[in-house]
Design a protein around this motif. Structure first.
Motif, PDB file in Angstrom:
ATOM      1  N   PRO A 150       0.405   7.181   0.252  1.00 22.69           N
ATOM      2  CA  PRO A 150      -0.574   6.172   0.687  1.00 22.69           C
ATOM      3  C   PRO A 150      -1.703   6.819   1.479  1.00 22.69           C
ATOM      4  O   PRO A 150      -1.712   8.036   1.696  1.00 22.69           O
ATOM      5  N   SER A 151      -2.628   6.009   1.952  1.00 17.74           N
ATOM      6  CA  SER A 151      -3.747   6.507   2.753  1.00 17.74           C
ATOM      7  C   SER A 151      -3.270   6.950   4.132  1.00 17.74           C
ATOM      8  O   SER A 151      -2.170   6.587   4.569  1.00 17.74           O
ATOM      9  N   LEU A 152      -4.096   7.733   4.807  1.00 20.71           N
ATOM     10  CA  LEU A 152      -3.768   8.220   6.154  1.00 20.71           C
ATOM     11  C   LEU A 152      -3.546   7.056   7.115  1.00 20.71           C
ATOM     12  O   LEU A 152      -2.640   7.104   7.962  1.00 20.71           O
ATOM     13  N   LYS A 153      -4.348   6.015   6.963  1.00 19.66           N
ATOM     14  CA  LYS A 153      -4.214   4.835   7.820  1.00 19.66           C
ATOM     15  C   LYS A 153      -2.833   4.211   7.672  1.00 19.66           C
ATOM     16  O   LYS A 153      -2.165   3.878   8.669  1.00 19.66           O
ATOM     17  N   THR A 154      -2.371   4.060   6.433  1.00 21.20           N
ATOM     18  CA  THR A 154      -1.049   3.482   6.162  1.00 21.20           C
ATOM     19  C   THR A 154       0.053   4.376   6.710  1.00 21.20           C
ATOM     20  O   THR A 154       1.043   3.883   7.274  1.00 21.20           O
TER      21      THR A 154
ATOM     22  N   HIS B  62       0.810  -1.227   0.000  1.00 17.98           N
ATOM     23  CA  HIS B  62       0.000   0.000   0.000  1.00 17.98           C
ATOM     24  C   HIS B  62       0.843   1.277   0.000  1.00 17.98           C
ATOM     25  O   HIS B  62       0.294   2.371  -0.102  1.00 17.98           O
ATOM     26  N   CYS B  63       2.175   1.117   0.130  1.00 18.88           N
ATOM     27  CA  CYS B  63       3.040   2.300   0.279  1.00 18.88           C
ATOM     28  C   CYS B  63       4.330   2.122  -0.525  1.00 18.88           C
ATOM     29  O   CYS B  63       4.989   1.080  -0.406  1.00 18.88           O
TER      30      CYS B  63
END
Length: 294
Positions: free
Chosen positions: A214-218, A35-36
């Motif tokens: 990537p997303s904030l969660k990642t 994801h990153c």
């Protein structure tokens, strides 16, 4: 006497905790890399380390009264710190790419090649004496690393992921030799400066490379992983070192790659080949030889 024995037991527990915290890095990074992008992941890991340790710095000072006697970083250390930061940026990128293109278990074991790299660089560039036992340990770890680097013996296919990890360990080996110059400085100050320096440097490279965020969660998970696996792990390592010394601390910490292998097998379901088992056995022997050579 009993108090001294109890203190030593606690110190051993602390260094084992330090090893366990670092052991989470390869398997969790393997998941995050889906994801990153690898360079952004380096930035997030080290920014998590630097910012996290900076936040808990007052707590650490309170827990370690001796810390007030530590020497602060000096202006004369600037060039050495730049070398440490550059080495870590390159190593971090190579390691993440290596984890991405190989299994987390293999990457974890190959981390032991850092002993080989550090020893070779120390002997070649700094003319440090190396004992026969240490050379034997280096040889055993080298053979194990070769086994992990060859994907197919019949066709002699090389695992480029393994090669990237080995190159990363050479960068960390260079960093280890640089860090000796900073050994008299406050180690936690060095960790914070290194974390922030590597984080910002990697961030600039990722921007130039046009990597997608990537997303904030990642981002939050990567930052937390850096704080736990790099920041807190180093803090507990230093804390244990004060009570049982550098040699014993490094000996107990040597279990980190093997804990990481267990985590990769259990949580990622990675398969273990006969070739891997032989390499694992050699790595255990090599790690033991390193501890008795110190």
């Amino acid at each position: 006497m009993e108090k001294s024995i109890e203190t030593k037991k606690r110190a051993v527990g602390i260094v084992v905790l330090s090893a366990l915290l670092y052991a989470f890095y390869p398997p969790v990074a393997k998941i995050l890399l889906h994801h990153c992008p690898p360079i952004i992941l380096v930035a997030l890991l080290y920014l998590g380390t630097g910012i996290g340790m900076l936040i808990i710095f007052p707590i650490i000072s309170w827990l370690s009264p001796k810390k007030h006697h530590e020497q602060s970083i000096q202006k004369s250390d600037g060039l050495t710190l730049v070398g440490v930061i550059v080495a870590n940026i390159i190593a971090g990128i190579l390691m993440n790419l290596g984890i991405e293109y190989s299994s987390a278990a293999s990457a974890s074991l190959l981390g032991n090649f850092e002993v080989v790299a550090t020893t070779l660089l120390a002997a070649a560039l700094f003319h440090e004496p190396v004992s026969r036992k240490l050379w034997l340990a280096v040889g055993v770890v080298f053979v194990a690393s070769c086994l992990l680097s060859i994907r197919n013996f019949e066709k002699f296919t090389i695992s480029w992921g393994a090669i990237l990890v080995i190159l990363a360990t050479f960068c960390w080996g260079m960093e280890n030799n640089f860090t000796k110059v900073l050994s008299k400085r406050d180690p936690l100050q060095v960790v914070i400066v290194k974390g922030l320096g590597v984080g910002v440097g990697s961030l600039l490279i990722s921007v130039l490379s046009h990597e997608n965020w990537p997303s904030l969660k990642t981002i939050l998970i990567a930052g937390l992983l850096g704080f736990v696996s790099f920041g807190l792990s180093i803090f507990f390592y230093i804390l244990a070192q004060r009570y049982i010394g550098a040699a014993k601390t490094s000996a107990y910490y040597a279990i980190a790659p093997f804990l990481s292998v267990i985590l990769a097998i259990v949580f990622l379901g990675e398969t273990i080949t006969f070739q891997f088992i032989i390499a694992l056995s050699l790595m255990i022997i090599g790690s033991y030889l390193v501890t008795v050579a110190n």
